[in-house]
Structure formats: C-alpha cells, structure tokens
Design an enzyme around this catalytic site. Structure first.
Site: not given
Ligand code: ADP
Length: 538
Positions: A185, A330, A438, A443
């Site tokens: 991640t 994940e 908040k 929210w």
């Molecule tokens: P990281 O950058 O931590 O590796 P990921 O690529 O796994 O993250 O991205 C996961 C997160 O991206 C999700 O938990 C969510 O918050 C955000 N995300 C992914 N797709 C969307 C979407 N279509 N709309 C809003 N948020 C999104």
C-alpha cells in the site's frame, strides 16, 4: 458427502497455457521506454515467460522467493508476471512513485532477491543501491545495445539473458493458496504494508472481473490499461486478458493526453482503464485538438471518485460510457463496478449520470456492509453512512510478516472508507474516514464537494480539507487549481456552489493554489495540507 469433481489447482500458469492454446494469435502492443512501438502475440509472450522460468531456475530462485519488478505497462512486464509467478516465486511489483526511503523499506521488507527494471527507473535504484544490499542481481529490461552505463553492481541485460534460455519449461503444480504476487500500500500514514495475493485469489478475481456486467471483456475486446502494472496488478487485467484473449495495448511511459491519443488513434481500443487524473489529461487534450475518441465504448474509472463532469464529458463528447469502479490494494483490487444494465439504460440521461456517480454494485465474491462505531450494522437505505467492511476470497486476511493492523475485525476487513449502501446494493463512497470533515457534530463529504466544485469549467482540480475551527470543531476549506488565464475569484466559486450544496457545507475559504500534492497512487494527499492550513481559521 463431498462432491466428486476434480480438484485442479487454480494457478496463474494455467491462465497462460489457456491463452497460448486458445488465443495464441492475440496481439499485444506496447509503447516501449526506448520510444518505439513493439508488437508480438500471446504465443510469443508464453514462450518468453518459459525462458524467464528457466532463467530463475539458473539463479536458484525457489518457490516463495520474492522477485521484484520496477516497470511500466509493457510486454516485458506482462511476460514477467507469468514467468515469475508461474514458477512459484512471488512477483513483487514496485511502485516507482514511492519516495526513495519507502522503496528501500519495501525492497528490504520483501527481501527481494532479483529486481527486473525498466531503463527509466535505473537511476532510482542507483541512488539507493547501498541500502538494498540483499538484492543479488539487477536485470535491465532492454536490448544489449541499449544497456545504460550504470553504477549498479551486478547489472545484466534482460534480452541477452533470455536469448540464452530455452523456451521449453513445464510449469510446476503446487497448492493454489501459495503466494503469487505482492503489492505494498502507498503508506500515506506509517510504513507501507505488504498485501500478498495467492494464485487462487488471483484466478478467482480474474474470472469474476471479466463478466458482462463487470469489466465486460471478450476475445473481441481491445483494451488500454493506463492503470499501472506496478500497482495492484493493473486491476488484474493481465490475467483477465489471458482468460478472454482480449488484445492489450500497453502505454509504457506515455501517460500524457497526446501520447495516449496517438495510441488510441492507431490501435482503436474499445475499453480504457485508469484513474480520474489520467482521463482529465486525455479529455483536455481531446478538447484542445477538437477530436473524438471514436473507438472507445467504455472507460473504467476508479482509484478516486469520478466526478459527474467527467461522466458527462465522456458521454456527450465521445459517446463513451464511464463505468465507475471502487476497490483497493487489499481487495486485488475489484470491489464494486457500476456497469450498464437494463435499468440504467432506461433512465433519463441526468438521472443516469447521478446513478453512474455511485461507485457501483459488488462483484460476485465481494460481500460488504456498513457499520457504526460500535460495529452495529446500519440500514441499506442510501442515507445512513458508516464504516465500510468487506470480505471475500480475494480480500486480504493479514499483512505480510504479520504487520499489525486494526483493520481486521471478526473475519471482515475494515476498508477505512465511509460509505452508504442503497436498497439495490449500490455503494456510494462518502469519504476516507480520516478525510471526513466533522462540523458541529455533522459530517461533510470532502469527495462530494470536490466533485461538485471541479464541475466548474475554469477549475482543473479541487481538494477540500477540514480545518480546525474554534466554534464548529472543523470547517471545510476548498483548495483549487484554476485553468491558465482564468480570473475566477473566491466569490465566483462560492456563487457557483451556492445552489449545488447545502448552506452549511459552504467552504469557509476558497484558496487558489498552483499545485496539489498526490500520493504514489495518484490520490490527493491531504495530510500535509491539513498541517499547512491547520491555523487558518483559528
Ligand atoms: P493506496 O493508495 O493506499 O494504495 P489503493 O490504491 O488501495 O490505495 O486505494 C484504495 C482507496 O482509494 C479506497 O479505499 C478509496 O478510499 C479510494 N477509492 C478507490 N476507488 C474509488 C472511487 N471510485 N471513489 C472514491 N474513492 C475511491
């Protein structure tokens, strides 16, 4: 009583064998770092994957050993996906956009034995080689005559090595639950965490992804994955391509609007996949040259929320349908997709856009629920919002090396997202839990407001953060990048928002900035902004 069916292990090598025998002539087109366009077939890829397997055996790479790649989307990366995992070794795809200290951390944490690296990223490794002494060899993905003058010790030329190997190799059979690949991640808070996919999870994810109302892939599909192979396996598409025989068009390092258009015009893909920022660049480029994306039918957009202005632009200017998707590292990553269906097609256009802006419905295999802070389930009424928990066979069950995390709750994974789910199981992401604002106990969704604000034709990117406030705890502040030459004022932006948001959501301040920080996966990085503007309203 057990069933009486064969228990053939779900291994990624079986995908490649299927692809070679059934879709051997399917073309794979790549823009290379060297600048030219390369073409070969699925059969060629399969032969070269076997050469890789022989090379790994020569280097005494054992099942379970980690072998890293630092590469763009291209044919060499594709064949490495299969060559490495097929032997039972673990493909570790590294995101080159991580900071140097994060690269050092993950290479050492994963204990990578070899790194296969594209020419572009050789300098990244040269700068940190003193700190990654566990890596035995660096294999540079190029022809002998393109080998750079590098300070990397133990650097070898990929094409020279492959040419010396046989293209005959019998893929081993082993437990389908064995590790297949890993991805860290981006670690915006704390160190990156390793997600370790299994062969079983990878194959099941690919099988579920290709479906008609999911990614809708078939042998007639030609797709352009701009979503990188160095992060969450390009949404699993290298595996879906092998199942379906769809043609892949790899953009290599050419992610800007002009380079993408050049490839689209030449190869005529009907399906594009990528994050919103990439499509903003492409849409702007298409506006500037006044052309239409004729071949494109569907654009799968995920990673961050797709604003309605983007859904509308693809539909009305390019006759292309935006399929909004949500997932995470994940989750391999596919969780939900918002594909075409009969109900959606019957809706009036504006209503359809509203529906398309939701993140979609879960793919079979993904269960989801929203809960309150006491983990009590909340209703699926499209109104109640809470923590989004998921479970399923391609969802993480623990981080690599048992890295501690409070995200695992009674067999469910806490996504860290706040969401609503409606009665038809459509998911709407309200915010990352750490980004929710908040204000006076209520929210405010920063994502919602960003998506509305960016609909202003003179704003190119918007970011909303919660800033501490003496009376309301937090109030929203909008940071916006203007189109070059725009004379937009703070009052103009507030007037634009006025009839589109409820009164108490109105940002206390609108600040125009030159640029906004992003994470290694291209998402807005709000942590440093919250620090920078911490005292703005105090
Ligand atoms: P990281 O950058 O931590 O590796 P990921 O690529 O796994 O993250 O991205 C996961 C997160 O991206 C999700 O938990 C969510 O918050 C955000 N995300 C992914 N797709 C969307 C979407 N279509 N709309 C809003 N948020 C999104």
């Amino acid at each position: 009583m057990l069933g009486l069916m064969m228990d053939s292990p779900l291994l990624v090598s079986t995908l490649l064998e299927h692809a070679e025998s059934t879709h051997g002539s399917t073309e794979i087109v790549s823009r290379r770092c060297e600048g030219d366009i390369h073409r070969y077939t699925m059969k060629d890829a399969a032969g070269r994957a076997r050469r890789i397997a022989n090379l790994l055996a020569r280097y005494d790479i054992q099942q379970g050993d980690r072998v890293a790649t630092l590469a763009w989307n291209n044919y060499r990366h594709f064949e490495l996906y299969y060559g490495i995992s097929g032997t039972g070794a673990v493909l570790h795809t590294i995101n080159p956009r991580l900071f140097a200290e994060q690269l050092v951390y993950i290479i050492n944490h994963a204990e990578d034995r070899l790194v296969f690296v594209d020419l572009t990223f050789v300098p990244l490794l040269e700068a940190i080689q003193g700190q990654i002494s566990g890596v035995e060899k660096f294999i540079i993905l190029c022809d002998e005559d393109k080998m750079p003058d590098t300070s990397l010790a133990n650097a070898h030329c990929y094409e020279t090595l492959l040419a010396a190997e046989s293209d005959q190799f019998q893929w081993p059979e082993f437990d389908e639950r064995s590790a297949c690949s890993m991805c860290y991640t981006s670690g915006t808070t704390g160190n990156p965490k390793g997600v370790l996919y299994s062969h079983r999870s990878t194959v099941l994810h690919a099988l579920a992804s290709v479906g008609e109302e999911v990614m809708g892939m078939a042998s007639s599909t030609c797709f352009l994955p701009v979503v990188p192979m160095f992060h969450v396996n390009a949404w699993g598409t290298p595996y879906s391509a092998a199942i379906t025989g769809a043609k892949q068009v790899f953009p290599g390092p050419g992610m800007d609007g002009a380079s993408l258009w050049e490839l689209i015009e030449a190869e005529k893909p009907d399906l594009l996949l990528g994050v919103p920022t990439v499509w903003l660049m492409l849409l702007n480029h298409m506006d500037s040259i006044g052309k239409k994306l004729d071949s494109v039918e569907n654009v799968i957009v995920g990673g961050s929320a797709a604003p309605i202005s983007m859904i509308r632009a693809f539909q009305e200017k390019h006759d292309a349908f935006l399929i909004h998707a949500w997932g995470m590292t994940e989750m391999s990553p596919v969780g939900t997709l918002n594909s075409h269906n009969k109900h959606m097609e019957a809706l009036p256009l504006e209503e359809r856009y509203q529906l398309q802006a939701k993140q979609g419905r879960p793919v079979y295999g993904v269960e989801m629920k929203i809960v309150d802070d006491n983990l009590q389930p909340l209703p699926r009424d499209g109104v109640a919002s809470g923590r989004l928990l998921v479970r399923g066979p391609w969802i993480v069950n623990g981080y690599y090396k048992n890295e501690a995390s409070d995200s695992f709750i009674d067999g469910w994974f806490d996504t860290g997202d706040v969401a609503t789910i409606d009665e038809h199981n459509y998911l709407t992401i309200v915010d990352r839990s750490k980004d929710v604002i908040k204000s006076g106990g209520e929210w405010i969704s920063s994502i919602d407001m960003e998506n509305i604000a960016v609909g202003h034709p003179e704003l190119t990117e918007c970011c909303v953060i919660g800033v501490p406030h003496p009376k309301w705890d937090e109030r929203p502040v909008l940071l916006a990048i203007k189109q070059p030459g725009s004379s937009l004022s703070e009052d103009d932006v507030k007037a634009y928002l006025d009839d589109k948001i409820v009164k108490w959501w109105m940002p206390d301040k609108v600040l125009f900035v030159e640029e906004l920080p992003h994470t290694a996966t291209g998402k807005l990085h709000k942590v440093p902004l919250r620090e920078q503007y911490h005292d703005l309203l105090m």
